[in-house]
Design a protein around this motif. Structure first.
Motif, PDB file in Angstrom:
ATOM      1  N   HIS A 118      71.503   6.749  24.954  1.00 61.00           N
ATOM      2  CA  HIS A 118      71.206   6.917  26.388  1.00 61.00           C
ATOM      3  C   HIS A 118      70.496   5.684  26.925  1.00 61.00           C
ATOM      4  CE1 HIS A 118      68.418   8.247  29.674  1.00 61.00           C
ATOM      5  NE2 HIS A 118      69.614   8.524  30.174  1.00 61.00           N
ATOM      6  N   GLY A 119      70.804   5.369  28.168  1.00 60.27           N
ATOM      7  CA  GLY A 119      70.101   4.280  28.842  1.00 60.27           C
ATOM      8  C   GLY A 119      70.295   4.384  30.334  1.00 60.27           C
ATOM      9  N   PHE A 120      69.605   3.497  31.065  1.00 62.56           N
ATOM     10  CA  PHE A 120      69.826   3.453  32.514  1.00 62.56           C
ATOM     11  C   PHE A 120      69.386   2.112  33.076  1.00 62.56           C
ATOM     12  CE2 PHE A 120      65.469   3.868  34.051  1.00 62.56           C
ATOM     13  CZ  PHE A 120      64.812   4.611  33.071  1.00 62.56           C
ATOM     14  N   ALA A 121      69.945   1.799  34.233  1.00 64.31           N
ATOM     15  CA  ALA A 121      69.536   0.616  34.991  1.00 64.31           C
ATOM     16  C   ALA A 121      68.912   1.110  36.290  1.00 64.31           C
ATOM     17  CB  ALA A 121      70.739  -0.261  35.296  1.00 64.31           C
ATOM     18  N   ALA A 122      67.778   0.529  36.667  1.00 63.98           N
ATOM     19  CA  ALA A 122      67.114   0.908  37.918  1.00 63.98           C
ATOM     20  C   ALA A 122      67.753   0.122  39.063  1.00 63.98           C
ATOM     21  CB  ALA A 122      65.616   0.610  37.825  1.00 63.98           C
ATOM     22  N   LEU A 123      68.464   0.828  39.927  1.00 62.10           N
ATOM     23  CA  LEU A 123      69.119   0.161  41.070  1.00 62.10           C
ATOM     24  C   LEU A 123      68.123  -0.035  42.207  1.00 62.10           C
ATOM     25  CD1 LEU A 123      72.511   2.111  41.026  1.00 62.10           C
ATOM     26  CD2 LEU A 123      71.870   0.014  39.790  1.00 62.10           C
ATOM     27  N   GLU A 124      67.013   0.718  42.119  1.00 63.08           N
ATOM     28  CA  GLU A 124      65.856   0.564  43.021  1.00 63.08           C
ATOM     29  C   GLU A 124      64.636   0.788  42.132  1.00 63.08           C
ATOM     30  OE1 GLU A 124      68.207   3.224  46.428  1.00 63.08           O
ATOM     31  OE2 GLU A 124      66.126   3.701  45.910  1.00 63.08           O
ATOM     32  N   ASP A 125      63.422   0.512  42.668  1.00 63.13           N
ATOM     33  CA  ASP A 125      62.211   0.907  41.929  1.00 63.13           C
ATOM     34  C   ASP A 125      62.318   2.425  41.743  1.00 63.13           C
ATOM     35  OD1 ASP A 125      59.837  -1.288  43.683  1.00 63.13           O
ATOM     36  OD2 ASP A 125      61.467  -1.693  42.261  1.00 63.13           O
ATOM     37  N   SER A 126      62.251   2.905  40.495  1.00 63.38           N
ATOM     38  CA  SER A 126      62.588   4.317  40.258  1.00 63.38           C
ATOM     39  C   SER A 126      61.663   4.984  39.254  1.00 63.38           C
ATOM     40  CB  SER A 126      64.029   4.418  39.738  1.00 63.38           C
ATOM     41  OG  SER A 126      64.946   3.916  40.694  1.00 63.38           O
ATOM     42  N   ILE A 127      61.430   6.269  39.532  1.00 63.25           N
ATOM     43  CA  ILE A 127      60.721   7.120  38.567  1.00 63.25           C
ATOM     44  C   ILE A 127      61.762   8.012  37.892  1.00 63.25           C
ATOM     45  CG2 ILE A 127      59.012   8.950  38.201  1.00 63.25           C
ATOM     46  CD1 ILE A 127      57.501   7.860  40.652  1.00 63.25           C
ATOM     47  N   PHE A 128      61.818   7.971  36.580  1.00 60.46           N
ATOM     48  CA  PHE A 128      62.834   8.675  35.793  1.00 60.46           C
ATOM     49  C   PHE A 128      62.144   9.741  34.965  1.00 60.46           C
ATOM     50  CE2 PHE A 128      67.128   8.631  34.248  1.00 60.46           C
ATOM     51  CZ  PHE A 128      67.074   9.036  32.921  1.00 60.46           C
ATOM     52  N   HIS A 129      62.699  10.950  34.978  1.00 59.15           N
ATOM     53  CA  HIS A 129      62.087  12.066  34.238  1.00 59.15           C
ATOM     54  C   HIS A 129      63.131  12.673  33.318  1.00 59.15           C
ATOM     55  CE1 HIS A 129      61.045  16.307  33.486  1.00 59.15           C
ATOM     56  NE2 HIS A 129      59.801  15.914  33.589  1.00 59.15           N
ATOM     57  N   TYR A 130      62.730  13.036  32.091  1.00 56.25           N
ATOM     58  CA  TYR A 130      63.674  13.732  31.226  1.00 56.25           C
ATOM     59  C   TYR A 130      62.968  14.661  30.252  1.00 56.25           C
ATOM     60  CZ  TYR A 130      62.842   9.430  28.474  1.00 56.25           C
ATOM     61  OH  TYR A 130      62.290   8.354  27.815  1.00 56.25           O
ATOM     62  N   LYS A 131      63.620  15.798  30.054  1.00 54.85           N
ATOM     63  CA  LYS A 131      63.164  16.805  29.081  1.00 54.85           C
ATOM     64  C   LYS A 131      63.937  16.540  27.790  1.00 54.85           C
ATOM     65  CE  LYS A 131      62.147  20.940  30.655  1.00 54.85           C
ATOM     66  NZ  LYS A 131      60.716  20.843  31.008  1.00 54.85           N
ATOM     67  N   CYS A 132      63.232  16.638  26.652  1.00 56.29           N
ATOM     68  CA  CYS A 132      63.862  16.336  25.353  1.00 56.29           C
ATOM     69  C   CYS A 132      63.820  17.579  24.464  1.00 56.29           C
ATOM     70  CB  CYS A 132      63.112  15.211  24.652  1.00 56.29           C
ATOM     71  SG  CYS A 132      63.049  13.669  25.599  1.00 56.29           S
ATOM     72  N   THR A 133      64.919  17.782  23.725  1.00 50.52           N
ATOM     73  CA  THR A 133      64.979  18.955  22.839  1.00 50.52           C
ATOM     74  C   THR A 133      64.201  18.734  21.539  1.00 50.52           C
ATOM     75  OG1 THR A 133      66.989  18.104  21.788  1.00 50.52           O
ATOM     76  CG2 THR A 133      67.277  19.619  23.688  1.00 50.52           C
ATOM     77  N   GLY A 134      63.753  17.491  21.330  1.00 46.42           N
ATOM     78  CA  GLY A 134      62.969  17.195  20.128  1.00 46.42           C
ATOM     79  C   GLY A 134      61.873  16.201  20.473  1.00 46.42           C
ATOM     80  N   GLU A 135      60.885  16.108  19.583  1.00 48.70           N
ATOM     81  CA  GLU A 135      59.754  15.212  19.864  1.00 48.70           C
ATOM     82  C   GLU A 135      60.079  13.770  19.481  1.00 48.70           C
ATOM     83  OE1 GLU A 135      56.419  18.445  18.487  1.00 48.70           O
ATOM     84  OE2 GLU A 135      55.742  16.389  18.863  1.00 48.70           O
ATOM     85  N   TYR A 136      59.285  12.893  20.047  1.00 51.47           N
ATOM     86  CA  TYR A 136      59.371  11.473  19.727  1.00 51.47           C
ATOM     87  C   TYR A 136      59.058  11.235  18.248  1.00 51.47           C
ATOM     88  CZ  TYR A 136      57.922   6.510  19.908  1.00 51.47           C
ATOM     89  OH  TYR A 136      57.779   5.161  19.710  1.00 51.47           O
ATOM     90  N   CYS A 137      59.878  10.389  17.610  1.00 50.89           N
ATOM     91  CA  CYS A 137      59.585  10.009  16.225  1.00 50.89           C
ATOM     92  C   CYS A 137      59.887   8.519  16.105  1.00 50.89           C
ATOM     93  CB  CYS A 137      60.448  10.804  15.252  1.00 50.89           C
ATOM     94  SG  CYS A 137      60.228  10.275  13.531  1.00 50.89           S
ATOM     95  N   LYS A 138      58.826   7.730  16.092  1.00 46.95           N
ATOM     96  CA  LYS A 138      58.967   6.263  16.141  1.00 46.95           C
ATOM     97  C   LYS A 138      59.865   5.762  15.007  1.00 46.95           C
ATOM     98  CE  LYS A 138      56.238   2.045  16.821  1.00 46.95           C
ATOM     99  NZ  LYS A 138      57.088   1.732  18.007  1.00 46.95           N
ATOM    100  N   SER A 139      59.683   6.352  13.813  1.00 44.81           N
ATOM    101  CA  SER A 139      60.443   5.869  12.653  1.00 44.81           C
ATOM    102  C   SER A 139      61.928   6.209  12.749  1.00 44.81           C
ATOM    103  CB  SER A 139      59.866   6.461  11.365  1.00 44.81           C
ATOM    104  OG  SER A 139      59.968   7.881  11.427  1.00 44.81           O
ATOM    105  N   ALA A 140      62.274   7.106  13.676  1.00 45.70           N
ATOM    106  CA  ALA A 140      63.694   7.495  13.804  1.00 45.70           C
ATOM    107  C   ALA A 140      64.354   6.821  15.000  1.00 45.70           C
ATOM    108  CB  ALA A 140      63.795   9.014  13.955  1.00 45.70           C
TER     109      ALA A 140
END
Ligand SMILES: Cc1cn([C@H]2C[C@H](O)[C@@H](COP(=O)(O)OP(=O)(O)O[C@H]3O[C@H](C)C(=O)[C@H](O)[C@H]3O)O2)c(=O)[nH]c1=O
Length: 183
Positions: A118-140
């Motif tokens: 997943h990724g995105f480009a900001a076409l304007e100054d933007s606030i992006f929000h997303y809900k995740c089904t799993g937690e952040y894991c830096k090593s993954a």
């Protein structure tokens, strides 16, 4: 709310019911029971929010193995060009991506299941929000280069602003030769 399938297997576009009046507008950005009844994923473990100035490109990111995350993404302010790339080897849309124009006025959301970059480009100054089904894991954490020459993603931004970390990500070909498993 209106639910639309996309060109990518299991990626869903959701347009919420927007209640407008002389003050502005209101909509439910998530409701567990409603989503359950609609057969949509409803179990999320973490909410994220990022602010990007115009021309920022974030991604393409994913977490590997058991830490893979499904994401329900939307724009709170501004406008972004969002991308989901199917990395599920058994999927009929493996290696395919779709772009989604997301803005704060439409309330349009995209559900991107586990197994996608997943990724995105900001076409304007933007606030992006997303809900995740799993937690952040830096090593993954893993990713694919935003400007991969085989994917040729039309980002619609001039001189993109990209983190050093993202500039170092492997190409799609390098990823395919690697030992990543996305789920
Ligand atoms: C993703 C994440 C990051 N962080 C910390 C790690 C760094 O110190 C800092 C910035 O992280 P990063 O540069 O990876 O943020 P983004 O480039 O916006 O990454 C996100 O961008 C793309 C579009 C995605 O879809 C991913 O969810 C996510 O990878 O936040 C956390 O503490 N928790 C988190 O869940």
């Amino acid at each position: 709310m209106n639910i639309r399938s996309t060109t990518l297997k299991d990626v869903i576009e959701i347009i919420p019911n927007i209640f407008s009046d002389e003050r502005g507008f209101f909509f439910e950005s998530f409701n567990e029971n409603t989503w359950k009844k609609q057969g949509l994923p409803y179990s999320f473990k973490q909410d994220n929010q990022s602010y990007s100035i115009k021309n920022v490109v974030r991604g393409l990111h994913f977490q590997t193995g058991e830490h893979a995350q499904g994401k329900l993404v939307r724009v709170i302010k501004g406008r972004v060009l969002d991308i989901a790339l199917d990395l599920r080897q058994e999927s009929p849309t493996f290696g395919k991506y779709e772009l989604f124009d997301l803005d704060s006025e439409s309330g349009k959301m995209i559900y991107i299941p586990e197994g996608f970059a997943h990724g995105f480009a900001a076409l304007e100054d933007s606030i992006f929000h997303y809900k995740c089904t799993g937690e952040y894991c830096k090593s993954a954490e893993a990713g694919i280069h935003w400007n991969d020459s085989s994917l040729k993603i039309p980002w619609e931004v001039d001189s993109p602003i990209v983190s050093l970390k993202d500039q170092m990500l492997p190409t799609f070909e390098e990823y395919l030769q690697g030992s990543y498993s996305v789920n």
